[in-house]
Design a protein around this motif. Structure first.
Motif, PDB file in Angstrom:
ATOM      1  N   ILE A  81      45.967  30.039  43.305  1.00 43.73           N
ATOM      2  CA  ILE A  81      45.041  30.691  42.505  1.00 43.73           C
ATOM      3  C   ILE A  81      45.301  32.318  42.450  1.00 43.73           C
ATOM      4  N   VAL A  82      46.083  32.761  43.354  1.00 45.39           N
ATOM      5  CA  VAL A  82      46.638  34.154  43.103  1.00 45.39           C
ATOM      6  C   VAL A  82      47.524  34.281  42.117  1.00 45.39           C
ATOM      7  N   LYS A  83      48.353  33.357  41.823  1.00 43.44           N
ATOM      8  CA  LYS A  83      49.459  33.305  40.878  1.00 43.44           C
ATOM      9  C   LYS A  83      48.704  33.323  39.332  1.00 43.44           C
ATOM     10  N   LYS A  84      47.589  32.378  39.390  1.00 39.74           N
ATOM     11  CA  LYS A  84      46.787  32.294  38.337  1.00 39.74           C
ATOM     12  C   LYS A  84      46.123  33.557  37.943  1.00 39.74           C
ATOM     13  N   ILE A  85      45.486  34.307  38.766  1.00 36.13           N
ATOM     14  CA  ILE A  85      44.874  35.337  38.718  1.00 36.13           C
ATOM     15  C   ILE A  85      46.107  36.451  38.153  1.00 36.13           C
ATOM     16  N   HIS A  86      47.018  36.455  38.764  1.00 35.68           N
ATOM     17  CA  HIS A  86      48.116  37.252  38.360  1.00 35.68           C
ATOM     18  C   HIS A  86      48.475  37.104  36.891  1.00 35.68           C
ATOM     19  N   ASP A  87      48.955  35.959  36.530  1.00 35.18           N
ATOM     20  CA  ASP A  87      49.126  35.680  35.194  1.00 35.18           C
ATOM     21  C   ASP A  87      48.184  35.975  34.252  1.00 35.18           C
ATOM     22  N   GLU A  88      46.915  35.955  34.546  1.00 28.62           N
ATOM     23  CA  GLU A  88      45.771  35.890  33.564  1.00 28.62           C
ATOM     24  C   GLU A  88      45.754  37.500  33.167  1.00 28.62           C
ATOM     25  N   TYR A  89      45.673  38.161  34.389  1.00 31.53           N
ATOM     26  CA  TYR A  89      45.250  39.360  34.040  1.00 31.53           C
ATOM     27  C   TYR A  89      46.498  40.567  34.048  1.00 31.53           C
ATOM     28  N   LEU A  90      47.800  40.089  34.467  1.00 28.98           N
ATOM     29  CA  LEU A  90      48.642  41.106  34.565  1.00 28.98           C
ATOM     30  C   LEU A  90      49.821  40.812  33.842  1.00 28.98           C
ATOM     31  N   GLY A  92      51.304  40.348  29.767  1.00 27.37           N
ATOM     32  CA  GLY A  92      51.043  40.578  28.414  1.00 27.37           C
ATOM     33  C   GLY A  92      50.050  41.697  28.148  1.00 27.37           C
ATOM     34  N   ASP A  93      48.890  41.360  27.592  1.00 30.28           N
ATOM     35  CA  ASP A  93      47.944  42.308  26.945  1.00 30.28           C
ATOM     36  C   ASP A  93      47.116  43.237  27.859  1.00 30.28           C
ATOM     37  N   PHE A  94      47.216  44.606  27.635  1.00 29.85           N
ATOM     38  CA  PHE A  94      46.642  45.446  28.687  1.00 29.85           C
ATOM     39  C   PHE A  94      45.430  46.105  28.035  1.00 29.85           C
ATOM     40  N   SER A  95      45.081  45.577  26.801  1.00 34.33           N
ATOM     41  CA  SER A  95      44.182  46.276  26.138  1.00 34.33           C
ATOM     42  C   SER A  95      42.619  46.296  26.701  1.00 34.33           C
ATOM     43  N   ASN A  96      42.304  45.235  27.178  1.00 34.80           N
ATOM     44  CA  ASN A  96      41.152  44.834  28.003  1.00 34.80           C
ATOM     45  C   ASN A  96      41.233  45.212  29.504  1.00 34.80           C
ATOM     46  N   VAL A  97      40.492  46.028  30.058  1.00 31.59           N
ATOM     47  CA  VAL A  97      40.536  46.140  31.330  1.00 31.59           C
ATOM     48  C   VAL A  97      39.860  44.873  32.051  1.00 31.59           C
ATOM     49  N   PRO A  98      40.721  44.495  33.074  1.00 37.22           N
ATOM     50  CA  PRO A  98      39.931  43.096  33.762  1.00 37.22           C
ATOM     51  C   PRO A  98      38.884  43.523  34.542  1.00 37.22           C
ATOM     52  N   GLU A 103      34.331  40.242  41.030  1.00 40.22           N
ATOM     53  CA  GLU A 103      34.086  39.312  40.028  1.00 40.22           C
ATOM     54  C   GLU A 103      35.314  38.285  39.768  1.00 40.22           C
ATOM     55  N   ILE A 104      36.330  38.864  39.960  1.00 39.88           N
ATOM     56  CA  ILE A 104      37.444  37.952  39.750  1.00 39.88           C
ATOM     57  C   ILE A 104      37.817  36.899  40.700  1.00 39.88           C
ATOM     58  N   THR A 105      37.475  37.341  41.992  1.00 36.03           N
ATOM     59  CA  THR A 105      37.537  36.315  43.112  1.00 36.03           C
ATOM     60  C   THR A 105      36.155  35.322  43.128  1.00 36.03           C
ATOM     61  N   LYS A 106      35.050  35.647  42.340  1.00 39.11           N
ATOM     62  CA  LYS A 106      33.961  35.117  42.456  1.00 39.11           C
ATOM     63  C   LYS A 106      34.197  34.024  41.438  1.00 39.11           C
ATOM     64  N   ILE A 107      35.047  34.404  40.329  1.00 39.88           N
ATOM     65  CA  ILE A 107      35.258  33.416  39.009  1.00 39.88           C
ATOM     66  C   ILE A 107      36.193  32.454  39.548  1.00 39.88           C
TER      67      ILE A 107
END
Length: 192
Positions: A81-90, A92-98, A103-107
């Protein structure tokens, strides 16, 4: 000492009665539970560091589950799960603030404290600190390509009106303003 937990005959079906059995060579606990209480019971046994074996409908698991087995399986699942979060938010694209960590942990179904601990253990720094670092590294890369600081600010998720905030964050991270950073690489800045 063996302790056997059996459902009580009272109206509350989830209540358990404890009976003490004569002491034998190995300590065992037998628990009869409904499905709802099973996970909570297993977590309590792990918390108390008690090895246990699961039997379901008369079929025995092939081996006794130990605390170490459960912890490693649990941690492996959480590390995924931690790796998935890393890959999803960290990546490539940084134009959108996570979203916020809460909220991330709840999702993703992980407790915030566990997420913070595992993330720092795996990646060496907290989530938002790593996010800021990667975001500013992308900004540096864009500045090297000749983009203006206010363009870069927008490209990595700062609003046009918060370009000053971007300049301050960049200077705090690299110890130099975005413009001076470009001058270090180009002398005279060649705009695209």
């Amino acid at each position: 000492m063996n302790i056997a937990l059996q459902p009580s005959t009272s109206k509350e079906g989830s209540m358990l009665e404890k009976s003490v059995l004569p002491q034998t060579e190995s300590t065992k606990i037998m628990i009869v539970l409904n499905v709802k209480d099973f996970q909570e019971c297993c977590l309590e046994l792990v918390r108390q560091q008690i090895a246990f074996e699961v039997k379901y409908n008369g079929y025995s698991s092939p081996k006794t589950v130990t605390n170490r087995d459960l912890a490693s399986v649990s941690n492996d699942n959480y590390l995924v799960i931690v790796k998935k979060i890393h890959d999803e938010y960290l990546q490539g694209d940084f134009s959108n603030v996570p979203p916020s960590e809460k909220e991330i942990t709840k999702i993703h179904g992980i407790k915030p404290a566990l997420f913070k601990t595992l993330f720092k253990k795996v990646y060496g720094q907290p989530f938002y600190q790593l996010y800021t670092t990667k975001r500013l590294e992308q900004a540096a890369s864009l500045l090297k390509k000749g983009y203006k600081a206010n363009e870069v600010a927008v490209m990595i998720g700062y609003s046009a009106s918060s370009a000053i905030k971007f300049n301050k964050m960049f200077q705090k991270h690299f110890h130099v303003t975005p413009k001076k950073y470009q001058l270090q690489f180009y002398g005279k800045i060649n705009r695209r």
